[in-house]
Design a protein around this motif. Sequence first.
Motif, PDB file in Angstrom:
ATOM      1  N   HIS A 107       0.839  -1.193   0.000  1.00  0.00           N
ATOM      2  CA  HIS A 107       0.000   0.000   0.000  1.00  0.00           C
ATOM      3  C   HIS A 107       0.880   1.252   0.000  1.00  0.00           C
ATOM      4  O   HIS A 107       1.843   1.340   0.770  1.00  0.00           O
ATOM      5  CB  HIS A 107      -0.930   0.008   1.213  1.00  0.00           C
ATOM      6  CG  HIS A 107      -1.969  -1.056   1.163  1.00  0.00           C
ATOM      7  ND1 HIS A 107      -1.724  -2.351   1.572  1.00  0.00           N
ATOM      8  CD2 HIS A 107      -3.252  -1.042   0.711  1.00  0.00           C
ATOM      9  CE1 HIS A 107      -2.807  -3.086   1.396  1.00  0.00           C
ATOM     10  NE2 HIS A 107      -3.749  -2.316   0.868  1.00  0.00           N
ATOM     11  N   TYR A 124      -2.579  17.329  -1.383  1.00  0.00           N
ATOM     12  CA  TYR A 124      -3.531  16.221  -1.422  1.00  0.00           C
ATOM     13  C   TYR A 124      -2.795  14.928  -1.121  1.00  0.00           C
ATOM     14  O   TYR A 124      -1.728  14.665  -1.696  1.00  0.00           O
ATOM     15  CB  TYR A 124      -4.195  16.130  -2.799  1.00  0.00           C
ATOM     16  CG  TYR A 124      -5.024  17.339  -3.159  1.00  0.00           C
ATOM     17  CD1 TYR A 124      -6.373  17.405  -2.820  1.00  0.00           C
ATOM     18  CD2 TYR A 124      -4.457  18.415  -3.828  1.00  0.00           C
ATOM     19  CE1 TYR A 124      -7.147  18.523  -3.146  1.00  0.00           C
ATOM     20  CE2 TYR A 124      -5.214  19.534  -4.157  1.00  0.00           C
ATOM     21  CZ  TYR A 124      -6.556  19.579  -3.811  1.00  0.00           C
ATOM     22  OH  TYR A 124      -7.308  20.681  -4.127  1.00  0.00           O
ATOM     23  N   ILE A 125      -3.362  14.109  -0.231  1.00  0.00           N
ATOM     24  CA  ILE A 125      -2.755  12.833   0.137  1.00  0.00           C
ATOM     25  C   ILE A 125      -3.746  11.712  -0.156  1.00  0.00           C
ATOM     26  O   ILE A 125      -4.887  11.749   0.307  1.00  0.00           O
ATOM     27  CB  ILE A 125      -2.345  12.814   1.620  1.00  0.00           C
ATOM     28  CG1 ILE A 125      -1.361  13.959   1.909  1.00  0.00           C
ATOM     29  CG2 ILE A 125      -1.726  11.466   1.987  1.00  0.00           C
ATOM     30  CD1 ILE A 125      -1.019  14.103   3.385  1.00  0.00           C
ATOM     31  N   TYR A 126      -3.288  10.718  -0.928  1.00  0.00           N
ATOM     32  CA  TYR A 126      -4.126   9.576  -1.286  1.00  0.00           C
ATOM     33  C   TYR A 126      -3.378   8.294  -0.968  1.00  0.00           C
ATOM     34  O   TYR A 126      -2.158   8.215  -1.133  1.00  0.00           O
ATOM     35  CB  TYR A 126      -4.462   9.587  -2.782  1.00  0.00           C
ATOM     36  CG  TYR A 126      -5.300  10.760  -3.231  1.00  0.00           C
ATOM     37  CD1 TYR A 126      -6.698  10.685  -3.231  1.00  0.00           C
ATOM     38  CD2 TYR A 126      -4.704  11.939  -3.658  1.00  0.00           C
ATOM     39  CE1 TYR A 126      -7.472  11.750  -3.648  1.00  0.00           C
ATOM     40  CE2 TYR A 126      -5.477  13.017  -4.070  1.00  0.00           C
ATOM     41  CZ  TYR A 126      -6.859  12.915  -4.063  1.00  0.00           C
ATOM     42  OH  TYR A 126      -7.622  13.981  -4.473  1.00  0.00           O
ATOM     43  N   GLU A 127      -4.111   7.277  -0.532  1.00  0.00           N
ATOM     44  CA  GLU A 127      -3.510   5.959  -0.298  1.00  0.00           C
ATOM     45  C   GLU A 127      -4.167   4.938  -1.217  1.00  0.00           C
ATOM     46  O   GLU A 127      -5.392   4.935  -1.387  1.00  0.00           O
ATOM     47  CB  GLU A 127      -3.666   5.532   1.159  1.00  0.00           C
ATOM     48  CG  GLU A 127      -2.950   4.209   1.452  1.00  0.00           C
ATOM     49  CD  GLU A 127      -2.882   3.885   2.940  1.00  0.00           C
ATOM     50  OE1 GLU A 127      -2.526   2.739   3.263  1.00  0.00           O
ATOM     51  OE2 GLU A 127      -3.187   4.767   3.764  1.00  0.00           O
ATOM     52  N   PHE A 128      -3.335   4.064  -1.802  1.00  0.00           N
ATOM     53  CA  PHE A 128      -3.815   3.071  -2.753  1.00  0.00           C
ATOM     54  C   PHE A 128      -3.158   1.726  -2.487  1.00  0.00           C
ATOM     55  O   PHE A 128      -2.054   1.657  -1.930  1.00  0.00           O
ATOM     56  CB  PHE A 128      -3.458   3.477  -4.195  1.00  0.00           C
ATOM     57  CG  PHE A 128      -3.870   4.861  -4.584  1.00  0.00           C
ATOM     58  CD1 PHE A 128      -5.165   5.118  -5.020  1.00  0.00           C
ATOM     59  CD2 PHE A 128      -2.967   5.922  -4.529  1.00  0.00           C
ATOM     60  CE1 PHE A 128      -5.549   6.396  -5.400  1.00  0.00           C
ATOM     61  CE2 PHE A 128      -3.340   7.202  -4.895  1.00  0.00           C
ATOM     62  CZ  PHE A 128      -4.637   7.438  -5.333  1.00  0.00           C
ATOM     63  N   TYR A 186      -4.038  14.892 -11.596  1.00  0.00           N
ATOM     64  CA  TYR A 186      -3.256  16.014 -11.087  1.00  0.00           C
ATOM     65  C   TYR A 186      -2.077  16.376 -11.992  1.00  0.00           C
ATOM     66  O   TYR A 186      -1.268  17.237 -11.637  1.00  0.00           O
ATOM     67  CB  TYR A 186      -2.772  15.718  -9.668  1.00  0.00           C
ATOM     68  CG  TYR A 186      -3.884  15.778  -8.655  1.00  0.00           C
ATOM     69  CD1 TYR A 186      -4.340  16.996  -8.163  1.00  0.00           C
ATOM     70  CD2 TYR A 186      -4.507  14.621  -8.215  1.00  0.00           C
ATOM     71  CE1 TYR A 186      -5.374  17.057  -7.242  1.00  0.00           C
ATOM     72  CE2 TYR A 186      -5.555  14.671  -7.295  1.00  0.00           C
ATOM     73  CZ  TYR A 186      -5.986  15.892  -6.821  1.00  0.00           C
ATOM     74  OH  TYR A 186      -7.020  15.957  -5.920  1.00  0.00           O
ATOM     75  N   ARG A 216      -7.475   3.131  -9.798  1.00  0.00           N
ATOM     76  CA  ARG A 216      -7.751   4.526  -9.458  1.00  0.00           C
ATOM     77  C   ARG A 216      -6.486   5.309  -9.106  1.00  0.00           C
ATOM     78  O   ARG A 216      -6.487   6.535  -9.158  1.00  0.00           O
ATOM     79  CB  ARG A 216      -8.768   4.609  -8.320  1.00  0.00           C
ATOM     80  CG  ARG A 216      -8.284   4.149  -6.966  1.00  0.00           C
ATOM     81  CD  ARG A 216      -9.400   4.145  -5.932  1.00  0.00           C
ATOM     82  NE  ARG A 216      -8.889   3.732  -4.624  1.00  0.00           N
ATOM     83  CZ  ARG A 216      -8.532   4.591  -3.677  1.00  0.00           C
ATOM     84  NH1 ARG A 216      -8.651   5.886  -3.885  1.00  0.00           N
ATOM     85  NH2 ARG A 216      -8.073   4.148  -2.508  1.00  0.00           N
ATOM     86  N   MET A 217      -5.402   4.605  -8.767  1.00  0.00           N
ATOM     87  CA  MET A 217      -4.138   5.299  -8.541  1.00  0.00           C
ATOM     88  C   MET A 217      -3.665   5.952  -9.831  1.00  0.00           C
ATOM     89  O   MET A 217      -3.256   7.113  -9.845  1.00  0.00           O
ATOM     90  CB  MET A 217      -3.065   4.329  -8.016  1.00  0.00           C
ATOM     91  CG  MET A 217      -1.728   5.005  -7.759  1.00  0.00           C
ATOM     92  SD  MET A 217      -0.476   3.900  -7.029  1.00  0.00           S
ATOM     93  CE  MET A 217       0.012   2.965  -8.486  1.00  0.00           C
ATOM     94  N   GLU A 230       1.571  11.948  -2.044  1.00  0.00           N
ATOM     95  CA  GLU A 230       1.295  13.308  -1.580  1.00  0.00           C
ATOM     96  C   GLU A 230       1.587  14.278  -2.716  1.00  0.00           C
ATOM     97  O   GLU A 230       2.723  14.387  -3.173  1.00  0.00           O
ATOM     98  CB  GLU A 230       2.155  13.631  -0.359  1.00  0.00           C
ATOM     99  CG  GLU A 230       1.890  15.003   0.233  1.00  0.00           C
ATOM    100  CD  GLU A 230       2.631  15.227   1.537  1.00  0.00           C
ATOM    101  OE1 GLU A 230       3.313  16.269   1.661  1.00  0.00           O
ATOM    102  OE2 GLU A 230       2.543  14.353   2.432  1.00  0.00           O
ATOM    103  N   THR A 248      -5.755   8.950 -10.645  1.00  0.00           N
ATOM    104  CA  THR A 248      -5.460  10.094  -9.781  1.00  0.00           C
ATOM    105  C   THR A 248      -4.169  10.786 -10.204  1.00  0.00           C
ATOM    106  O   THR A 248      -4.088  12.023 -10.206  1.00  0.00           O
ATOM    107  CB  THR A 248      -5.360   9.639  -8.308  1.00  0.00           C
ATOM    108  OG1 THR A 248      -6.571   8.982  -7.935  1.00  0.00           O
ATOM    109  CG2 THR A 248      -5.130  10.830  -7.390  1.00  0.00           C
ATOM    110  N   SER A 276       1.168   5.629  -0.307  1.00  0.00           N
ATOM    111  CA  SER A 276       0.547   6.932  -0.138  1.00  0.00           C
ATOM    112  C   SER A 276       1.261   7.937  -1.044  1.00  0.00           C
ATOM    113  O   SER A 276       2.497   8.020  -1.026  1.00  0.00           O
ATOM    114  CB  SER A 276       0.654   7.386   1.325  1.00  0.00           C
ATOM    115  OG  SER A 276       0.192   8.704   1.478  1.00  0.00           O
TER     116      SER A 276
END
Length: 200
Positions: free
Chosen positions: A64, A76-80, A94, A86-87, A68, A90, A66
């Motif tokens: 997994h 924006y911070i996302y974890e995948f 951006y 969807r990663m 940033e 994303t 993350s």
Amino acid sequence: MKHGLSYRLIFLTVLAGTTSCTSLNITNYYHKHRYTLDGMEQVYQKAYQARHFSIEFTDRAFDHVSLEFDTDTLTYIYEFAVGERRMQDTIVKYGYDTAAINNLITNMQSMECTWINNLDYYANETRHSLIYISLWPKAFNLPFVNKKYYILTYFSQPQYFDAEGNLMTGRRLRRIRKINGETFRKINAKVCYTISAQFR
């Protein structure tokens, strides 16, 4: 009782010796994997110059990740899960370089790298930047030993070191330079390392 005490002393002595040797192996680890580690730094530096971001793995299995993303106004911070569709969506959303980020994620997994980021520091009142890479190889973490991270810093220009290889603040070698409160030691003129309880 004597035999029990003797065995415990032998075990602790061996463990202490192994820990000491392991701590020193980060230099060997770097030289063994230099092509991959230096490649990660170069890919990250180029991608970071276009758009600022950092990558962090959030689990020990390195499954997994993350991301940033720093924009002009917000972070924006996302974890995948690695490989999650969807990663990719994303990253594109951006405006980041998908090939560069995917390359970094793959190589970070192979090197058991938990974090890569750009950090600013000051020398003679001038702002400079470095690439900060945190490693958590299983080979360097032994039973009964506190968790440690092995940090590499990549500078854009040669640094100054004292006779023991400690990173110094300047040519006069009057003061040890600390980054995030840690003392770093020389691997080569532009790459240093430390061992830390914190990965960032």
